[in-house]
Scaffold this motif. Structure first.
Motif, PDB file in Angstrom:
ATOM      1  N   ALA A   1       2.704  -3.033  53.505  1.00  7.29           N
ATOM      2  CA  ALA A   1       2.955  -1.786  54.243  1.00  7.29           C
ATOM      3  C   ALA A   1       1.646  -1.026  54.445  1.00  7.29           C
ATOM      4  CB  ALA A   1       3.967  -0.927  53.494  1.00  7.29           C
TER       5      ALA A   1
ATOM      6  N   ASP B   1      15.964   3.353  72.762  1.00  5.37           N
ATOM      7  CA  ASP B   1      17.050   3.923  73.548  1.00  5.37           C
ATOM      8  C   ASP B   1      16.543   4.709  74.755  1.00  5.37           C
ATOM      9  OD1 ASP B   1      15.921   5.645  71.801  1.00  5.37           O
ATOM     10  OD2 ASP B   1      17.720   6.824  71.457  1.00  5.37           O
ATOM     11  N   GLU B   2      15.232   4.797  74.878  1.00  6.04           N
ATOM     12  CA  GLU B   2      14.685   5.424  76.079  1.00  6.04           C
ATOM     13  C   GLU B   2      14.697   4.449  77.250  1.00  6.04           C
ATOM     14  OE1 GLU B   2      11.360   8.673  74.500  1.00  6.04           O
ATOM     15  OE2 GLU B   2      10.797   6.665  75.114  1.00  6.04           O
TER      16      GLU B   2
ATOM     17  N   LEU C   1      -8.508   7.656  56.005  1.00  9.87           N
ATOM     18  CA  LEU C   1      -7.810   6.440  56.439  1.00  9.87           C
ATOM     19  C   LEU C   1      -7.172   5.733  55.247  1.00  9.87           C
ATOM     20  CD1 LEU C   1      -7.307   4.492  58.885  1.00  9.87           C
ATOM     21  CD2 LEU C   1      -9.345   3.251  58.147  1.00  9.87           C
TER      22      LEU C   1
ATOM     23  N   GLU D   1      -0.266  -0.121  58.050  1.00  9.50           N
ATOM     24  CA  GLU D   1      -0.658   1.239  58.407  1.00  9.50           C
ATOM     25  C   GLU D   1      -2.160   1.332  58.627  1.00  9.50           C
ATOM     26  OE1 GLU D   1       1.278   3.868  58.991  1.00  9.50           O
ATOM     27  OE2 GLU D   1      -0.491   5.071  59.455  1.00  9.50           O
TER      28      GLU D   1
ATOM     29  N   ARG E   1      15.431  -5.070  61.517  1.00  8.36           N
ATOM     30  CA  ARG E   1      14.734  -4.979  60.239  1.00  8.36           C
ATOM     31  C   ARG E   1      14.746  -6.322  59.520  1.00  8.36           C
ATOM     32  NH1 ARG E   1      11.191  -1.837  57.149  1.00  8.36           N
ATOM     33  NH2 ARG E   1      11.352  -2.588  55.037  1.00  8.36           N
TER      34      ARG E   1
ATOM     35  N   VAL F   1       7.527  -3.378  65.017  1.00 14.24           N
ATOM     36  CA  VAL F   1       7.565  -2.346  63.987  1.00 14.24           C
ATOM     37  C   VAL F   1       8.567  -1.241  64.344  1.00 14.24           C
ATOM     38  CG1 VAL F   1       6.232  -0.545  62.845  1.00 14.24           C
ATOM     39  CG2 VAL F   1       5.225  -2.788  63.226  1.00 14.24           C
ATOM     40  N   ARG F   2       8.510  -0.812  65.586  1.00 13.21           N
ATOM     41  CA  ARG F   2       9.427   0.245  66.030  1.00 13.21           C
ATOM     42  C   ARG F   2      10.868  -0.197  65.861  1.00 13.21           C
ATOM     43  NH1 ARG F   2       6.360   3.681  70.146  1.00 13.21           N
ATOM     44  NH2 ARG F   2       8.233   4.938  70.183  1.00 13.21           N
TER      45      ARG F   2
ATOM     46  N   ALA G   1       9.845   6.378  63.450  1.00 15.29           N
ATOM     47  CA  ALA G   1       9.446   5.119  64.066  1.00 15.29           C
ATOM     48  C   ALA G   1       9.918   5.024  65.510  1.00 15.29           C
ATOM     49  CB  ALA G   1      10.009   3.952  63.262  1.00 15.29           C
ATOM     50  N   SER G   2      10.978   5.746  65.844  1.00 12.91           N
ATOM     51  CA  SER G   2      11.599   5.506  67.140  1.00 12.91           C
ATOM     52  C   SER G   2      11.149   6.472  68.225  1.00 12.91           C
ATOM     53  CB  SER G   2      13.122   5.584  67.011  1.00 12.91           C
ATOM     54  OG  SER G   2      13.510   6.889  66.641  1.00 12.91           O
TER      55      SER G   2
ATOM     56  N   ASP H   1      20.508   6.216  67.930  1.00 15.60           N
ATOM     57  CA  ASP H   1      21.276   6.074  69.157  1.00 15.60           C
ATOM     58  C   ASP H   1      22.680   5.514  68.894  1.00 15.60           C
ATOM     59  OD1 ASP H   1      20.067   3.828  68.325  1.00 15.60           O
ATOM     60  OD2 ASP H   1      19.783   2.971  70.294  1.00 15.60           O
TER      61      ASP H   1
ATOM     62  N   ARG I   1      17.181  -6.666  72.822  1.00 20.90           N
ATOM     63  CA  ARG I   1      16.177  -6.090  71.929  1.00 20.90           C
ATOM     64  C   ARG I   1      15.899  -7.045  70.767  1.00 20.90           C
ATOM     65  NH1 ARG I   1      18.290   0.106  71.468  1.00 20.90           N
ATOM     66  NH2 ARG I   1      19.444  -0.707  69.693  1.00 20.90           N
TER      67      ARG I   1
ATOM     68  N   ARG J   1      13.334   6.825  59.673  1.00 26.75           N
ATOM     69  CA  ARG J   1      13.926   6.125  60.809  1.00 26.75           C
ATOM     70  C   ARG J   1      13.542   6.811  62.112  1.00 26.75           C
ATOM     71  NH1 ARG J   1      18.996   3.269  58.622  1.00 26.75           N
ATOM     72  NH2 ARG J   1      19.192   2.450  60.704  1.00 26.75           N
TER      73      ARG J   1
ATOM     74  N   SER K   1      10.565   4.262  73.070  1.00 29.98           N
ATOM     75  CA  SER K   1      11.542   3.966  72.036  1.00 29.98           C
ATOM     76  C   SER K   1      12.703   3.183  72.639  1.00 29.98           C
ATOM     77  CB  SER K   1      12.042   5.248  71.388  1.00 29.98           C
ATOM     78  OG  SER K   1      13.214   5.688  71.995  1.00 29.98           O
TER      79      SER K   1
ATOM     80  N   ALA L   1       1.472   5.076  52.999  1.00 29.58           N
ATOM     81  CA  ALA L   1       2.425   4.096  53.541  1.00 29.58           C
ATOM     82  C   ALA L   1       2.881   3.144  52.441  1.00 29.58           C
ATOM     83  CB  ALA L   1       1.783   3.319  54.689  1.00 29.58           C
TER      84      ALA L   1
ATOM     85  N   ARG M   1       4.707  -6.254  48.591  1.00 30.34           N
ATOM     86  CA  ARG M   1       5.427  -5.562  49.656  1.00 30.34           C
ATOM     87  C   ARG M   1       4.740  -4.246  50.019  1.00 30.34           C
ATOM     88  NH1 ARG M   1      10.918  -6.477  51.075  1.00 30.34           N
ATOM     89  NH2 ARG M   1      11.859  -4.610  51.995  1.00 30.34           N
TER      90      ARG M   1
ATOM     91  N   SER N   1      -3.744   2.382  62.156  1.00 28.99           N
ATOM     92  CA  SER N   1      -4.544   3.610  62.194  1.00 28.99           C
ATOM     93  C   SER N   1      -5.987   3.300  62.566  1.00 28.99           C
ATOM     94  CB  SER N   1      -4.510   4.309  60.831  1.00 28.99           C
ATOM     95  OG  SER N   1      -3.219   4.781  60.544  1.00 28.99           O
TER      96      SER N   1
ATOM     97  N   SER O   1      21.552   4.285  62.888  1.00 30.62           N
ATOM     98  CA  SER O   1      20.378   4.536  63.703  1.00 30.62           C
ATOM     99  C   SER O   1      20.678   5.658  64.707  1.00 30.62           C
ATOM    100  CB  SER O   1      19.961   3.262  64.430  1.00 30.62           C
ATOM    101  OG  SER O   1      20.491   3.233  65.723  1.00 30.62           O
TER     102      SER O   1
ATOM    103  N   ARG P   1      -4.136   7.502  54.044  1.00 28.70           N
ATOM    104  CA  ARG P   1      -3.026   7.205  54.943  1.00 28.70           C
ATOM    105  C   ARG P   1      -2.358   5.885  54.576  1.00 28.70           C
ATOM    106  NH1 ARG P   1      -2.295   9.523  60.200  1.00 28.70           N
ATOM    107  NH2 ARG P   1      -1.111   8.111  61.539  1.00 28.70           N
TER     108      ARG P   1
ATOM    109  N   ALA Q   1      12.407  -0.359  62.176  1.00 30.29           N
ATOM    110  CA  ALA Q   1      12.777   0.871  61.485  1.00 30.29           C
ATOM    111  C   ALA Q   1      14.122   1.413  61.968  1.00 30.29           C
ATOM    112  CB  ALA Q   1      11.699   1.920  61.684  1.00 30.29           C
ATOM    113  N   SER Q   2      14.507   1.040  63.166  1.00 30.01           N
ATOM    114  CA  SER Q   2      15.666   1.710  63.744  1.00 30.01           C
ATOM    115  C   SER Q   2      16.959   0.919  63.621  1.00 30.01           C
ATOM    116  CB  SER Q   2      15.409   2.000  65.227  1.00 30.01           C
ATOM    117  OG  SER Q   2      15.229   0.794  65.941  1.00 30.01           O
ATOM    118  N   ASP Q   3      16.872  -0.368  63.316  1.00 26.54           N
ATOM    119  CA  ASP Q   3      18.097  -1.161  63.298  1.00 26.54           C
ATOM    120  C   ASP Q   3      18.075  -2.208  62.191  1.00 26.54           C
ATOM    121  OD1 ASP Q   3      20.540  -1.957  65.248  1.00 26.54           O
ATOM    122  OD2 ASP Q   3      19.661  -3.728  64.297  1.00 26.54           O
ATOM    123  N   PRO Q   4      19.176  -2.339  61.460  1.00 26.53           N
ATOM    124  CA  PRO Q   4      19.230  -3.299  60.347  1.00 26.53           C
ATOM    125  C   PRO Q   4      18.989  -4.738  60.785  1.00 26.53           C
ATOM    126  CG  PRO Q   4      21.077  -1.780  60.241  1.00 26.53           C
ATOM    127  CD  PRO Q   4      20.402  -1.534  61.552  1.00 26.53           C
TER     128      PRO Q   4
END
Lengths: 207, 207
Positions: B155, B30-31, A148, B159, B118, B108-109, A112-113, A30, B59, A109, B28, A155, B151, B163, A28, A151, B112-115
């Motif tokens: 997704a 890490d912000e 839409l 979305e 996820r 959701v955020r 999303a972040s 970070d 987190r 990845r 995000s 996804a 699946r 949206s 990831s 979109r 995507a960034s971490d296993p």
DNA sequence: CCATCCTATTGACACCTGTTCAATAAGCAA
DNA sequence: TTGCTTATTGAACAGGTGTCAATAGGATGG
């Protein structure tokens, strides 16, 4: 690493971006420190800041590179009827994910972040979607609702290809492509009869 | 902030998780520094470590809380035919995203960034998908290919709802639900005739 | 072949953030 | 009020980010 090797800015930049794609695919954003990137590239931390100014800017450049590669390598053919072009474009998409899996994952990845990275991602996928339909207006009416649906369909396509790569679930590449290309027409028809031409259903037949 | 207020561990934990959901929805992962969370909560950094041990664990707890809320608040009805239950479940899903938008986005955020995050996300959505179909086997054959399609459909649904919340594109809530519930049967039919009952097409009609 | 210049590259430094832990004080019970 | 439990703190440490003057690779001109 006391011996410094002097490259042209272009070479160095290429090297760092390629390395970034490889690293960001498996970890990831970070989790990867500037130290790791620098050590892996055999350079000092300072050089990374010299080229990209910022850690965030570096990630942005890496994601942008992945997005550009996606758009470039999935250019659809000029000729053919809408259904054929859609299928060709989806084939190129699947092939791209297959060949550039790491770069693709780092783009997803990143998107999303972070809002900035998300914008790059959206721009790329917006281009992909627009490219398919802007030349073939009769395939689908260009309404807000249709956009839409497209979109959402994108996804789904992304999730299907990534999941399929992890576990094909008994589906061949052609069967997957049949689902991907065949799903868009039937999804658009859900908006109501009359939005699209009936020819789309031809794709839904199985080989 | 020199005045310390002493809460019960449960109260404090609740406060911090709620705050985490609110913060992680708009920024995000890490912000958000521990300092920001602590300052926003009116406590010291050390207390966060006392309760969660780790920034990553915090987190994880935040995302797990959001996932649990999703699973709990989208329980489908026990009775009714498959199509009705699917529509009811999707209605609950849309309502949840509408009511718990921030918590949903932070899940959701994070996914995507971490296993690890996820895995929490996958578990929640696996439960959602399984819940709908495990009791209604005739609605769809439980094959690996069908699970893959589900699946992808999930997704797409995610979305579309997100949206749609940002820009409804002229679609009413009922029309959106019609697309969501109606798309699954037609997508499963793409796998080939005979996989599902023909009754699914009833959903595709427009009001 | 050597001196010179340009600039790619470095290393040390200041600052910020995650993490630990012994010390502190809020609230309850006697 | 006194004492006890423990929720809470703040200082100290480690490691990562970002800055900048100093350094040296390598091409150029003589």
């Amino acid at each position: 690493m006391s011996q410094r090797t002097r490259l042209t800015p272009e070479q160095r930049r290429e090297q760092l971006l390629d390395l970034g794609i490889r690293l960001f695919a498996n970890h990831s954003l970070d989790e990867i420190s500037i130290d790791v990137v620098a050590r892996e590239a055999g350079i000092s931390r300072g050089l990374l800041y010299h080229y990209f100014g910022d850690k965030m800017a570096f990630r942005e450049a890496v994601v942008r590179r992945a997005a550009d590669a996606l758009v470039a390598q999935t250019a659809p053919p000029e000729a053919g009827d809408p259904v054929e072009r859609l299928l060709a474009s989806m084939t190129a998409y699947v092939d791209f994910v297959d060949a550039n899996y790491e770069g693709y994952v780092s783009m997803v990845r990143g998107a999303a972040s972070d809002p900035v990275l998300r914008a790059i991602y959206d721009e790329a996928f917006g281009a992909l979607g627009a490219r398919i339909f802007e030349a073939d207006v009769d395939f689908v009416a260009d309404t807000a609702a249709a956009r839409l649906i497209v979109r959402g369909w994108q996804a789904m396509s992304e999730e299907l290809v990534l999941s399929w790569k992890a576990d094909s679930a008994g589906l061949s590449r052609e069967e997957l492509l049949g689902v991907l290309a065949g799903s868009l027409p039937v999804l658009l028809e859900l908006l109501g009869p009359g939005s699209g031409s009936g020819s789309g259903s031809a794709v839904t037949r199985r080989s």
